[in-house]
Design an enzyme around this catalytic site. Structure first.
Site: not given
Ligand code: KIV
Length: 289
Positions: A67-68, A106, A136, A138, A205
């Site tokens: 999602d970057s 993501d 993925k 978080e 991270e």
């Protein structure tokens, strides 16, 4: 090594014919870590477009549609505004452009935190609409129930602990994590909870190195470091960062090239040619027979 698939003349360059090759699978990659040892570290990079995926695919085990892309592609200030539709479209492009790496997508902010059911609904949408193999998300202990719910229903999950960019408004910025005992214990505890819940890998991270190493040793699944440690089971970077596309990058980025300089140089030569009327030349124009 050729970076382009064999193109069959019936296809456009957006639809190359893939060379026959078997795609890696989540279990194959997961099996690389045995008894706490990973002989072959996992190579992961972000990819957002089909052509980028073609160029990275043969060299990577995992392509992450991160999602970057919110910041890298759309110029957004953070990953918070990224939508499911954005992720689905870019993931589909990356799947079309690859035939070897495991494509992991993501889950964007707000698409999975509410309940395991919400996460299942949105994860199935992402996988069905893109062909990606895994998602993925978080968060650690708070997401363990969701990770277990998804994995038991056929959805491989990669976790993400430490500096979790979707939590920027809670964390107050993008600084390294794990400097205090409490933070360090939380990171290791979060990773253990995800591991027990069935995550096949965990991105670690922006974590101080000893805690990245401790996390790697504490879990049976793979850890993928980004600002972690070379002793993680694999590494990931944002591709545009490692290629030198941006002036400002986090400390953990190693620049392998200066692609921004290459683009600027080429574009300034093109602009000069257009202004001088030296482009198009004889090779680029059609003449009557
Ligand atoms: O969104 C992303 O690209 C990521 C990687 C940096 C791990 O989550």
């Amino acid at each position: 090594m050729s970076t382009t698939f064999q193109i069959d003349t019936a296809t456009s360059r957006a639809n190359p014919t893939p060379a026959p090759l078997r795609r890696l699978t989540v279990p194959t990659i997961r099996a690389r870590k045995r008894d706490g040892v990973t002989a072959e570290p996992v190579v992961m990079l972000t990819a957002y477009t089909a052509r980028q995926a073609q160029l990275l695919d043969a060299h990577c085990d995992v392509l992450l549609v991160g999602d970057s892309l919110g910041q890298v592609i759309y110029g957004l200030p953070s990953t918070i505004p990224v939508t499911l539709a954005m992720m689905a479209n870019h993931a589909a492009a990356v799947v079309r452009g690859s035939y070897h790496a495991v494509v992991t997508v993501d889950m964007p902010f707000g698409s999975y935190e509410q309940s395991p059911q919400q996460a299942f609904e949105n994860a199935t949408y992402l996988l069905k609409s893109s062909g990606a193999a895994a998602v993925k998300l978080e968060g650690g202990t708070a997401m363990a129930e969701t990770v277990s719910f998804l994995t038991q229903r056929g959805i491989p999950v990669m976790g993400h602990v430490g500096l979790t960019p979707q939590a920027v408004n809670v964390l107050g910025g993008y600084m390294a994590r794990g400097r205090s005992d409490a933070e360090a214990q939380k990171i290791v505890g979060d990773a253990k909870a995800l591991d027990e819940a069935g995550a096949f890998a965990i991105v670690v991270e922006g974590v101080v190195e000893p805690i990245a190493i401790e996390t790697t040793q504490a879990v049976s699944c793979l850890t993928i470091g980004i600002g972690g440690s070379a002793q993680c089971d694999g590494q990931v970077l944002v591709t545009e960062d490692m290629l030198g596309m941006f002036e400002r990058v986090p400390r953990f980025v190693k620049r392998y090239d200066n692609i921004a300089e290459v683009i600027e140089g080429a574009v300034s030569r093109y602009a000069e040619d257009v202004r001088n009327r030296t482009f198009p030349g004889p090779e680029q124009t059609y003449q009557p027979k």
